[in-house]
Structures are given as C-alpha cells and as structure tokens.
Design an enzyme around this catalytic site. Structure first.
Site, PDB file in Angstrom:
ATOM      1  N   ARG A  46       7.886  13.235  22.279  1.00 38.25           N
ATOM      2  CA  ARG A  46       8.225  12.020  21.871  1.00 38.25           C
ATOM      3  C   ARG A  46       9.017  11.996  20.643  1.00 38.25           C
ATOM      4  O   ARG A  46      10.002  11.190  20.041  1.00 38.25           O
ATOM      5  CB  ARG A  46       7.346  10.682  21.881  1.00 38.25           C
ATOM      6  CG  ARG A  46       7.889   9.624  21.442  1.00 38.25           C
ATOM      7  CD  ARG A  46       6.948   8.078  21.773  1.00 38.25           C
ATOM      8  NE  ARG A  46       5.412   8.429  21.927  1.00 38.25           N
ATOM      9  CZ  ARG A  46       4.669   8.761  20.855  1.00 38.25           C
ATOM     10  NH1 ARG A  46       5.059   8.674  19.696  1.00 38.25           N
ATOM     11  NH2 ARG A  46       3.451   9.159  20.955  1.00 38.25           N
ATOM     12  N   TYR A  98      28.584  -6.714  25.387  1.00 40.16           N
ATOM     13  CA  TYR A  98      28.159  -6.767  26.643  1.00 40.16           C
ATOM     14  C   TYR A  98      26.803  -7.533  27.033  1.00 40.16           C
ATOM     15  O   TYR A  98      26.264  -7.988  26.143  1.00 40.16           O
ATOM     16  CB  TYR A  98      27.506  -5.335  26.824  1.00 40.16           C
ATOM     17  CG  TYR A  98      26.467  -4.787  27.612  1.00 40.16           C
ATOM     18  CD1 TYR A  98      26.944  -4.801  29.023  1.00 40.16           C
ATOM     19  CD2 TYR A  98      25.309  -4.367  27.375  1.00 40.16           C
ATOM     20  CE1 TYR A  98      26.152  -4.701  30.134  1.00 40.16           C
ATOM     21  CE2 TYR A  98      24.356  -4.229  28.393  1.00 40.16           C
ATOM     22  CZ  TYR A  98      24.897  -4.246  29.672  1.00 40.16           C
ATOM     23  OH  TYR A  98      24.051  -3.870  30.831  1.00 40.16           O
ATOM     24  N   ASP A 169      28.979  -0.605  17.856  1.00 38.47           N
ATOM     25  CA  ASP A 169      28.931  -0.218  19.117  1.00 38.47           C
ATOM     26  C   ASP A 169      30.374   0.555  19.609  1.00 38.47           C
ATOM     27  O   ASP A 169      31.286  -0.209  19.879  1.00 38.47           O
ATOM     28  CB  ASP A 169      28.490  -1.070  20.113  1.00 38.47           C
ATOM     29  CG  ASP A 169      28.199  -0.677  21.566  1.00 38.47           C
ATOM     30  OD1 ASP A 169      28.708   0.268  21.942  1.00 38.47           O
ATOM     31  OD2 ASP A 169      27.284  -1.359  22.212  1.00 38.47           O
ATOM     32  N   LYS A 194      27.837   6.066  29.325  1.00 41.21           N
ATOM     33  CA  LYS A 194      29.548   5.777  29.595  1.00 41.21           C
ATOM     34  C   LYS A 194      30.208   7.191  29.548  1.00 41.21           C
ATOM     35  O   LYS A 194      30.036   8.044  29.990  1.00 41.21           O
ATOM     36  CB  LYS A 194      29.813   4.513  28.881  1.00 41.21           C
ATOM     37  CG  LYS A 194      28.964   3.299  29.141  1.00 41.21           C
ATOM     38  CD  LYS A 194      28.715   2.780  30.449  1.00 41.21           C
ATOM     39  CE  LYS A 194      27.819   1.877  30.700  1.00 41.21           C
ATOM     40  NZ  LYS A 194      26.752   1.432  29.816  1.00 41.21           N
TER      41      LYS A 194
END
Ligand code: P1T
Length: 390
Positions: A46, A98, A169, A194
């Site tokens: 992690r 978004y 973003d 994306k």
C-alpha cells in the site's frame, strides 16, 4: 528529452535483479526484510510497490514534474487531493465538470463542512467574485466534460494567493497537449482510465506535483486512505502511456475531421470542439494547448433523435468513459452526468439532445461514414442553430 522519449523511457530502468527490460509486475503485498528495522526500501505494497513506482516516475515526467502518486481510480486521486483540505475550507469549481467529481464534492465532502462554489471558469471576473477568505483551492477542468469549455489556467493561477492551490484535472487534454504546471498550477490530476491508459482495459488515477512538500502530503493521503492501484493495473497503465504521443496525434486529427463533418450538417444544431474556429475560446485553446484533443460534443435538437442516432452507430460504442483507441459515444444527461440533478444539468447546458463522442484512432473516413449513415437514417434536416454561448 522530448515528450515521446520520456513516455517510453522515464521510470523504465531495467530490473535491478534480472535485467528484465520491461518493468516486471511485482505482484506482492509485502517484502521480506533483512532484519528488524532494515529493508531494501520496500516494506508494504500500500505504501510502495516497484511497478507502481515506475508508473509514478513515468507520469511525473510527462507532466514535467518530479513527483506523482498513482491511485486506483481518477476519483481516488481527486479525493486524495481534496483530503488536503479541512472543515471550513472553500473551493471554487468549474461549473462544467465530470458528474462523478460533482457527486464527490456535493454528496461526500460537503458533509465534512467543505464548501464549493460552481462558476463558469471561462470568465475570470466570475471566478474572482467567487473567492472568499476561506478559499483554499481552485478546481479546474479544461477542456471541460462534456461541453469542452476552455479555462485560462494561467489566468486562474494569477488570481491565486500563496496559501491557495490551483488543481487542474488534465484528463481530457493529456500532458501531450497541455502542461498545467508550467502554466502556474500546483497539482495535476488525471483519470488514467482515459487517454493515459488508452485501451479501455484499466481504471486508475494519478496526482502530480513538482512541489516536494505537497507531494509528501499527497503521499500521506495515498498511504493513509489507501486508494492505491494493484501492480497489474499500474503495469497496464504504464504500458498504455508509452504510446500516448502517437495516439493523441491520431485522436486529435480524427476529432478535428469528425467535428468539421458534424459542423457541416444542417441537422446538427451545435458542435463543441476547441479546434473549430467557431469555438468561443478557440484562440485561448491555441495558446494554451498544443492540440485540441479527441473529445467532441454535439447537440441534436430533438432528444429522441439524439438517442436514436447514438444507438444506431456501428463503430462508436454507446458507453461511458473515453480516451481509448476505439470510438465511443455517450449521452451525458443519462450516463456520465446523471448524478447532477436534472434541473441543474439543464441550467448548465447538458440537455437531453447533447451527445459526447470520444473519437478513437480508427480511420477517420470510416468514422465519418458511420456518423453520416446514422444521421441520415434518423432523418430530419431542420437548421435551428442557436447562437454560440460565450
Ligand atoms: O472514472 P475514474 O477513473 O474514477 O475518473 C473520474 C474522472 C475524473 N475526471 C474526469 C475529467 C473524468 O472524465 C473522469 C471519469 N469520466 C468518465 C467516466 C466519463 O465518461 O466522463
């Protein structure tokens, strides 16, 4: 080194133990330590994983930065960045964004006492008016999802006080076409699902900064909250990112052709693409970006026809997401932006006739033929083109 070279080489050293040319998928959750308090820099996956680290170095380099933190999704990256804020802090946000980002802000973070003001960020005066003493962050999407508005990143950065962060973003533009850190932003976020991943086969996100102190704080979030990608997902994303430059050139070339075709049709009421001279911020896009990207939206007056048209296409799959090599079409009102209340959506210009195309890297002639056939099959040739919005 130039962008395409960094995409292939940054972070991609041969494996130190085997010499493997391609970074291996270190599918391990833990690392055997030499003795208590002594290990080789890796203790738990992690916190740190060699495959993820290679991806983070590659993506940092593509944004012209030193540091990146990879996440399990774009939303996990966004929430880690917002995790830098505290109760009472205020955020100025682009009002076209978004739907999932809106949902996180409105339905999760507001409950923690962080407040958000949504403004048309293409108007700097409106942005300035929204700033208060509590403002700690500007959340910028440009081009915006789904209306392809262009926000002046340097302009927003010029409004910023020292304690405030400008976060961009950069999912739609990609670092190939737009470098927000060089324009004055402090943090760049991507949904790597994306264009960066590029093949619609993996979900991921990243937060990138060149500021060591900010990086430490984002890394802390990454480890403390734990929204990390697994090694196989990190590896797939890294492999995709190696071809980002050449894919983006094709996406943009095809999108320009598709936008021009749609614009030539009397039965398409409006086309949204920053590469069209009729786009209200075409000149800004030309200055701020080195290409206009692969996303095109369009408005068909009759919402029923819009839905029929979207369903009839053969090469454009009706699907959420974007940025893969294959073309997709989506109906934002019913799909990606469904989490924004209907009235609010209409107010923001996301009506039922709006369609969003993620133009892939197929041959443009075939894409245009597909669009033409579906438009012709759904008939109607009214020209009721409204005036362009500013
Ligand atoms: O889906 P995820 O990887 O969590 O990324 C969220 C996200 C963040 N930012 C932008 C600009 C996005 O477009 C997205 C995800 N968007 C879609 C799934 C979509 O179809 O628009």
């Amino acid at each position: 080194m130039k962008f395409a070279t960094r995409a292939v080489h940054a972070g991609q050293d041969p494996d130190p133990t085997t010499g493997a040319t391609i970074v291996p998928i270190y599918q391990t959750s833990t690392y055997t330590q030499t003795r208590v308090g002594e290990h080789k820099g890796f203790d738990y996956s992690r916190t740190i994983n060699p495959t993820r680290l290679a991806l983070e170095r590659q993506l940092a380099s593509l944004e012209g930065a030193r540091f990146a933190s990879a996440f399990a999704s774009g939303m996990a990256a966004t929430s880690a960045v917002l995790g830098l804020l505290s109760t009472g802090d205020h955020v100025v946000v682009s009002d076209d964004l978004y739907g999932g980002t809106y949902r996180l802000f409105a339905r999760v973070l507001e409950r923690y006492g962080i407040t958000f003001t949504y403004v048309d960020m293409s108007d700097l005066g409106t942005v300035r008016a929204a700033v208060s003493a509590a403002t700690k962050l500007f959340w910028v999407e440009t081009p915006t999802n789904p209306l392809l508005r262009i926000v002046d990143i340097a302009g927003i950065a010029s409004l910023r006080r020292a304690e405030q962060l400008v976060v961009v973003d950069n999912t739609f533009a990609t670092p190939y076409f737009q470098q927000p850190l060089a324009l004055g932003a402090q943090i760049v976020v991507h949904s790597t699902t994306k264009y960066i991943g590029g093949h619609s086969d993996v979900v991921g996100g990243v937060a990138i900064t060149d500021d060591p102190e900010l990086h430490e704080r984002i890394k802390f979030q990454q480890n403390a909250v734990g929204g990390v990608p697994g090694p196989t997902d990190a590896w797939l994303t890294m492999r995709g990112a190696k071809t980002l430059a050449l894919r983006m050139r094709e996406h943009a070339r095809n999108a320009q052709a598709v936008a021009e075709f749609l614009d030539s049709r009397d039965d398409v009421a409006r086309v949204y693409y920053p590469g069209l001279p009729s786009h209200p911020r075409h000149e800004l896009a030309k200055r701020q970006m080195t290409g206009f990207g692969g996303m095109v939206s369009c408005l068909i007056d009759d919402p029923e026809r819009a839905k029929n048209f979207a369903g009839r296409l053969k090469l454009f799959s009706l699907a959420e997401s974007l940025g893969g090599v294959e073309s997709l079409i989506c109906h934002p009102g019913r799909m990606t932006h469904g989490s924004i209340p209907a009235e609010e959506r209409e107010r923001r210009g996301i009506g039922d006739g709006l369609l969003r195309l993620s133009v892939g890297i197929e041959d443009a002639t075939d894409l245009i033929e597909d669009l033409r056939a579906a438009l012709d099959a759904t008939a109607g040739t009214r020209d009721t083109r409204p005036p362009l919005l500013a």
